[in-house]
Design a protein around this motif. Structure first.
Motif, PDB file in Angstrom:
ATOM      1  N   LEU A  89       9.920   1.400   2.339  1.00 15.29           N
ATOM      2  CA  LEU A  89      10.586   1.447   3.651  1.00 15.29           C
ATOM      3  C   LEU A  89       9.597   1.806   4.755  1.00 15.29           C
ATOM      4  O   LEU A  89       9.577   1.170   5.820  1.00 15.29           O
ATOM      5  N   VAL A  90       8.766   2.810   4.509  1.00 18.79           N
ATOM      6  CA  VAL A  90       7.752   3.209   5.492  1.00 18.79           C
ATOM      7  C   VAL A  90       6.791   2.056   5.753  1.00 18.79           C
ATOM      8  O   VAL A  90       6.397   1.783   6.895  1.00 18.79           O
ATOM      9  N   GLY A 111       0.809  -1.222   0.000  1.00 23.12           N
ATOM     10  CA  GLY A 111       0.000   0.000   0.000  1.00 23.12           C
ATOM     11  C   GLY A 111       0.836   1.262   0.000  1.00 23.12           C
ATOM     12  O   GLY A 111       0.583   2.192  -0.786  1.00 23.12           O
ATOM     13  N   PHE A 112       1.842   1.321   0.873  1.00 23.30           N
ATOM     14  CA  PHE A 112       2.680   2.524   0.922  1.00 23.30           C
ATOM     15  C   PHE A 112       3.526   2.664  -0.339  1.00 23.30           C
ATOM     16  O   PHE A 112       3.764   3.778  -0.813  1.00 23.30           O
ATOM     17  N   ALA A 113       3.998   1.535  -0.900  1.00 18.83           N
ATOM     18  CA  ALA A 113       4.761   1.602  -2.151  1.00 18.83           C
ATOM     19  C   ALA A 113       3.874   2.117  -3.279  1.00 18.83           C
ATOM     20  O   ALA A 113       4.285   2.971  -4.073  1.00 18.83           O
ATOM     21  N   PHE A 129      12.140   7.033  -6.470  1.00 22.85           N
ATOM     22  CA  PHE A 129      12.419   7.466  -5.098  1.00 22.85           C
ATOM     23  C   PHE A 129      11.198   7.343  -4.193  1.00 22.85           C
ATOM     24  O   PHE A 129      11.311   6.859  -3.068  1.00 22.85           O
ATOM     25  N   LEU A 130      10.041   7.781  -4.650  1.00 18.90           N
ATOM     26  CA  LEU A 130       8.862   7.762  -3.797  1.00 18.90           C
ATOM     27  C   LEU A 130       8.398   6.340  -3.503  1.00 18.90           C
ATOM     28  O   LEU A 130       7.933   6.049  -2.394  1.00 18.90           O
ATOM     29  N   VAL A 131       8.536   5.444  -4.470  1.00 18.91           N
ATOM     30  CA  VAL A 131       8.180   4.043  -4.212  1.00 18.91           C
ATOM     31  C   VAL A 131       9.168   3.412  -3.235  1.00 18.91           C
ATOM     32  O   VAL A 131       8.776   2.663  -2.332  1.00 18.91           O
ATOM     33  N   VAL A 174       2.801  -4.957  -6.009  1.00 17.79           N
ATOM     34  CA  VAL A 174       3.184  -6.368  -6.079  1.00 17.79           C
ATOM     35  C   VAL A 174       4.637  -6.573  -5.654  1.00 17.79           C
ATOM     36  O   VAL A 174       4.966  -7.540  -4.947  1.00 17.79           O
ATOM     37  N   ALA A 175       5.530  -5.679  -6.075  1.00 20.63           N
ATOM     38  CA  ALA A 175       6.956  -5.874  -5.836  1.00 20.63           C
ATOM     39  C   ALA A 175       7.365  -5.649  -4.383  1.00 20.63           C
ATOM     40  O   ALA A 175       8.256  -6.336  -3.875  1.00 20.63           O
ATOM     41  N   ALA A 176       6.737  -4.695  -3.702  1.00 21.01           N
ATOM     42  CA  ALA A 176       7.165  -4.356  -2.340  1.00 21.01           C
ATOM     43  C   ALA A 176       7.027  -5.500  -1.339  1.00 21.01           C
ATOM     44  O   ALA A 176       7.969  -5.788  -0.598  1.00 21.01           O
ATOM     45  N   PRO A 177       5.892  -6.216  -1.277  1.00 21.40           N
ATOM     46  CA  PRO A 177       5.766  -7.276  -0.273  1.00 21.40           C
ATOM     47  C   PRO A 177       6.731  -8.444  -0.481  1.00 21.40           C
ATOM     48  O   PRO A 177       7.100  -9.120   0.483  1.00 21.40           O
TER      49      PRO A 177
END
Length: 411
Positions: A396-397, A310-312, A389-391, A331-334
């Motif tokens: 991280l957040v 969600g945050f990504a 950068f924002l993703v 999809v990529a972040a988790p």
């Protein structure tokens, strides 16, 4: 062939206020001319100096990539964004854009192209068949050494200074531009933070003074039988004193100095281990949740996916990303812990670049558009970097938020 001297009655007046140092070393006279990188007076000073004295070589405060950018302004449009992201160079490209936009903003006020005095020096020398020496360190190496020279919290100051240089729209008086002769472009962009951080000042200024002094000695020694008698050295005036001192007093082997200062310090390992430790701790909590209760474990796993993804995705959304790049971020972040290599920000940015392929016009207007904060969303190249950068920040957040939420749900 050296530049032929041309008498000029205007020389004393033209150069009266220009910072000039003369250093004699190993049979060569180095005439150091300090300039402001956006200044009509500096361009005139270079032209006047070239027309008044004979030089066997002209050295400029440029690295190969910056000189190539001046000689071939169209080169940037051939940049392969996919390779920039894959090779982990997105940060260096973005930082270089911010610095060039800072300089461009000054030049746009007075119709003087950034680095015009350096180009005038190269053009004047090449027109007369005189050698041109590129003596500055690669800007990417300087930025990396500066970034790695400061602590974790000081890096926020660096980012803040870069951001401020983009957001600041105040017009600068021309006499204030002349005051930039007392500092370096990089130091000016980082404002007071550079003067208050000794490691940062060393990376941005002092190391480059030593590097350029070594490069001058290295070039002058290439033909021991016929060393150059006089060399014009065109540098930002913030380097004048330090370069003159290093050139007079340096006793180390110049080749060894160049090699040492051109190297990139290794990355600090603790941030990587800290991030890995966090992820392992979160997955240990998820495993513990499954042991206690399968339903509780499923909730913890779901929270991991929702928070990180969600945050990504929010980062991609804030960057104005295409729906596909937003989905790619989600999809990529988790699955980041199971997918070493390109970060979630890189995958989302590559999806953005694939769907919204940068046009020729995006590269042509890139430097102009990024000089204003809104241009980062209007230009496809800049928006792709912003997406990266924002993703990455969102991921991280999300990891920290997921860890805290899961921990609270278990205890």
């Amino acid at each position: 062939m050296s530049l032929a001297p041309i008498a000029s009655d205007a020389l004393p007046e033209m150069l009266a206020d220009q910072p000039i140092e003369r250093v004699h070393r190993d049979g060569t006279e180095y005439v150091l001319l300090g300039t402001a990188h956006v200044s009509r007076a500096s361009v005139d000073a270079v032209d006047t100096m070239l027309g008044h004295e004979a030089f066997d070589a002209v050295a400029v405060e440029l690295c190969e990539s910056r000189a190539q950018g001046m000689r071939d302004p169209e080169a940037f449009r051939r940049t392969d964004l996919f390779q920039v992201i894959r090779q982990g160079k997105a940060g260096m490209v973005a930082a270089s854009l911010v610095l060039s936009s800072f300089q461009q903003r000054l030049g746009d006020q007075y119709g003087v192209q950034p680095g015009a005095e350096m180009k005038a020096a190269m053009d004047g020398a090449e027109h007369a068949g005189t050698r041109v020496w590129l003596v500055d360190r690669e800007v990417g190496t300087t930025l990396k050494r500066a970034w790695r020279s400061v602590g974790f919290w000081q890096r926020f100051g660096l980012l803040g200074s870069l951001l401020a240089s983009v957001l600041d729209r105040e017009q600068i008086a021309e006499h204030e531009i002349e005051k930039l002769k007392q500092s370096d472009l990089l130091e000016s962009a980082f404002s007071d933070f550079a003067s208050q951080s000794e490691p940062l000042y060393r990376s941005l200024i002092a190391e480059r003074d030593a590097y350029m002094a070594a490069r001058l000695r290295e070039e002058a020694a290439r033909d021991p039988a016929a060393p150059p008698r006089k060399v014009l050295v065109v540098v930002g005036a913030g380097h004048l004193k330090g370069l003159a001192t290093a050139l007079r007093e340096g006793q180390d082997d110049p080749a060894a100095t160049v090699a040492a200062l051109a190297s990139t310090p290794p990355k600090a390992r603790w941030p990587k281990w800290l991030a890995l430790g966090l992820v392992l701790a979160v997955f240990a909590l998820i495993a513990y949740a499954f042991v206690r209760n399968p339903a509780l474990g499923a909730d913890a796993l779901r929270n991991w996916v929702l928070f990180t993804g969600g945050f990504a995705a929010l980062g991609a959304l804030l960057a104005g990303g295409h729906p596909l790049s937003i989905a790619a971020a989600f999809v990529a972040a988790p699955i980041k812990p199971f997918r070493p290599g390109i970060p979630a920000g890189g995958i989302s940015a590559m999806a953005e670049a694939w769907v919204r392929k940068p046009r020729v016009g995006d590269f042509e207007t890139l430097r102009d558009q990024v000089s204003h904060w809104s241009g980062w969303w209007r230009n496809r190249v800049a928006r792709t970097l912003l997406n990266f950068f924002l993703v990455s920040i969102g991921t991280l957040v999300g990891e920290y938020s997921a860890g805290i939420h899961i921990l609270k749900s278990l205890f």
